[in-house]
Design a protein around this motif. Structure first.
Motif, PDB file in Angstrom:
ATOM      1  N   UNK A   5     148.320   9.572  86.940  1.00 33.31           N
ATOM      2  CA  UNK A   5     146.805   9.333  87.340  1.00 33.31           C
ATOM      3  C   UNK A   5     146.494   8.110  86.643  1.00 33.31           C
ATOM      4  N   UNK A   6     145.597   7.138  87.428  1.00 36.52           N
ATOM      5  CA  UNK A   6     145.385   5.781  86.913  1.00 36.52           C
ATOM      6  C   UNK A   6     143.680   5.708  86.625  1.00 36.52           C
ATOM      7  N   UNK A   7     143.366   4.937  85.713  1.00 33.27           N
ATOM      8  CA  UNK A   7     142.178   4.839  85.277  1.00 33.27           C
ATOM      9  C   UNK A   7     141.710   3.378  85.085  1.00 33.27           C
ATOM     10  N   UNK A   8     140.492   3.176  85.821  1.00 28.33           N
ATOM     11  CA  UNK A   8     139.848   1.700  85.553  1.00 28.33           C
ATOM     12  C   UNK A   8     138.813   2.134  84.758  1.00 28.33           C
ATOM     13  N   UNK A   9     138.869   1.967  83.393  1.00 31.96           N
ATOM     14  CA  UNK A   9     137.910   2.422  82.553  1.00 31.96           C
ATOM     15  C   UNK A   9     136.709   1.311  82.286  1.00 31.96           C
ATOM     16  N   UNK A  10     135.462   1.818  82.362  1.00 32.15           N
ATOM     17  CA  UNK A  10     134.341   1.011  82.445  1.00 32.15           C
ATOM     18  C   UNK A  10     133.279   1.521  81.316  1.00 32.15           C
ATOM     19  N   UNK A  11     132.489   0.840  80.845  1.00 31.66           N
ATOM     20  CA  UNK A  11     131.527   1.162  79.832  1.00 31.66           C
ATOM     21  C   UNK A  11     130.700   2.420  80.360  1.00 31.66           C
ATOM     22  N   UNK A  12     130.285   2.139  81.652  1.00 28.61           N
ATOM     23  CA  UNK A  12     129.166   3.155  82.239  1.00 28.61           C
ATOM     24  C   UNK A  12     130.177   4.148  83.095  1.00 28.61           C
ATOM     25  N   UNK A  13     130.873   3.596  84.094  1.00 32.05           N
ATOM     26  CA  UNK A  13     131.652   4.264  85.049  1.00 32.05           C
ATOM     27  C   UNK A  13     133.003   3.994  84.778  1.00 32.05           C
ATOM     28  N   UNK A  14     133.956   5.118  85.376  1.00 28.92           N
ATOM     29  CA  UNK A  14     135.348   4.870  85.188  1.00 28.92           C
ATOM     30  C   UNK A  14     135.975   5.513  86.712  1.00 28.92           C
ATOM     31  N   UNK A  15     136.765   4.402  87.188  1.00 31.42           N
ATOM     32  CA  UNK A  15     137.285   4.683  88.514  1.00 31.42           C
ATOM     33  C   UNK A  15     138.748   5.516  88.186  1.00 31.42           C
ATOM     34  N   UNK A  16     138.968   6.313  89.220  1.00 29.64           N
ATOM     35  CA  UNK A  16     140.118   7.206  89.011  1.00 29.64           C
ATOM     36  C   UNK A  16     141.037   7.412  90.203  1.00 29.64           C
ATOM     37  N   UNK A  17     142.164   7.102  90.046  1.00 28.83           N
ATOM     38  CA  UNK A  17     143.058   7.165  91.302  1.00 28.83           C
ATOM     39  C   UNK A  17     144.320   8.055  90.902  1.00 28.83           C
ATOM     40  N   UNK A  18     145.223   8.568  91.776  1.00 29.43           N
ATOM     41  CA  UNK A  18     146.041   9.442  91.624  1.00 29.43           C
ATOM     42  C   UNK A  18     147.145   9.333  92.779  1.00 29.43           C
ATOM     43  N   UNK A  19     148.537   9.552  92.455  1.00 40.24           N
ATOM     44  CA  UNK A  19     149.648   9.702  93.137  1.00 40.24           C
ATOM     45  C   UNK A  19     149.681  10.896  94.049  1.00 40.24           C
ATOM     46  N   UNK A  20     150.328  10.904  95.035  1.00 42.83           N
ATOM     47  CA  UNK A  20     150.560  12.289  95.517  1.00 42.83           C
ATOM     48  C   UNK A  20     151.870  13.037  94.895  1.00 42.83           C
ATOM     49  N   UNK A  21     152.101  14.036  94.967  1.00 43.73           N
ATOM     50  CA  UNK A  21     153.177  14.631  94.157  1.00 43.73           C
ATOM     51  C   UNK A  21     154.363  13.943  94.041  1.00 43.73           C
ATOM     52  N   UNK A  22     154.824  13.318  95.426  1.00 44.93           N
ATOM     53  CA  UNK A  22     156.147  12.421  95.465  1.00 44.93           C
ATOM     54  C   UNK A  22     156.190  11.164  94.711  1.00 44.93           C
ATOM     55  N   UNK A  23     154.956  10.800  94.112  1.00 41.52           N
ATOM     56  CA  UNK A  23     154.599   9.608  93.602  1.00 41.52           C
ATOM     57  C   UNK A  23     155.039   8.292  94.486  1.00 41.52           C
ATOM     58  N   UNK A  24     154.602   8.455  95.708  1.00 36.62           N
ATOM     59  CA  UNK A  24     154.921   7.345  96.892  1.00 36.62           C
ATOM     60  C   UNK A  24     153.602   6.729  97.079  1.00 36.62           C
ATOM     61  N   UNK A  25     152.508   7.682  97.312  1.00 36.25           N
ATOM     62  CA  UNK A  25     151.051   6.881  97.583  1.00 36.25           C
ATOM     63  C   UNK A  25     149.963   6.859  96.551  1.00 36.25           C
ATOM     64  N   UNK A  26     149.413   5.940  96.390  1.00 34.77           N
ATOM     65  CA  UNK A  26     148.322   5.849  95.601  1.00 34.77           C
ATOM     66  C   UNK A  26     147.129   5.853  96.462  1.00 34.77           C
ATOM     67  N   UNK A  27     146.003   6.796  95.886  1.00 35.98           N
ATOM     68  CA  UNK A  27     144.731   7.137  96.426  1.00 35.98           C
ATOM     69  C   UNK A  27     143.647   7.095  95.493  1.00 35.98           C
ATOM     70  N   UNK A  28     142.705   6.589  95.818  1.00 36.16           N
ATOM     71  CA  UNK A  28     141.405   6.817  95.019  1.00 36.16           C
ATOM     72  C   UNK A  28     140.930   8.456  94.985  1.00 36.16           C
TER      73      UNK A  28
END
Length: 138
Positions: A5-28
């Motif tokens: 799981x990846x986090x683009x932390x912001x004061x108001x909003x935070x973007x989150x992305x995640x990989x597939x279970x094989x950890x090959x593809x990153x997607x919003x």
């Protein structure tokens, strides 16, 4: 395997992305209000297997951390208290917003869509995650 799981932390909003279970593809995944972020993550990791959490590290051009870190540090500390066994890593997030805007342009999104800050945050989180994945491959 489990997700990253990846986090683009912001004061108001935070973007989150995640990989597939094989950890090959990153997607919003989504964008959440920052005040709801911890609850969102705790709920998500109960529903999905997550191996580690990547958080964007805000750096300035001179390589020093930016003032945004004063908001991120307490969040990281709180996250570590809530899920002490979870690996949490920081990844340089310089230029992710610029790259997100460029990605939106190249994808042919209309101007109105490119002004959607939530979408920019989600794409930025995806870029942070992709950067992490590429660093692990090499």
């Amino acid at each position: 395997m489990s997700r990253i799981l990846a986090i683009d932390y912001g004061r108001k909003r935070t973007g989150i992305a995640v990989t597939d279970t094989m950890q090959i593809i990153a997607g919003g995944l989504t964008t959440v209000a920052t005040n709801e972020l911890l609850d969102f993550i705790l709920k998500y990791i109960k529903e999905e297997p997550v191996e580690c959490i990547i958080i964007g590290l805000p750096r300035q051009m001179n390589n020093e951390v930016s003032e945004s870190m004063q908001y991120i540090r307490p969040f990281i500390n709180n996250l570590r208290k809530k899920i002490p066994d979870m690996t949490i890593e920081l990844v340089d997030e310089r230029f992710t917003s610029v790259l997100a805007h460029r990605t939106m342009l190249e994808a042919g999104l209309k101007k109105k869509d490119r002004q959607n800050k939530s979408l920019v945050d989600e794409i930025s989180a995806t870029i942070i995650l992709q950067t992490y994945l590429e660093s692990k491959r090499y």
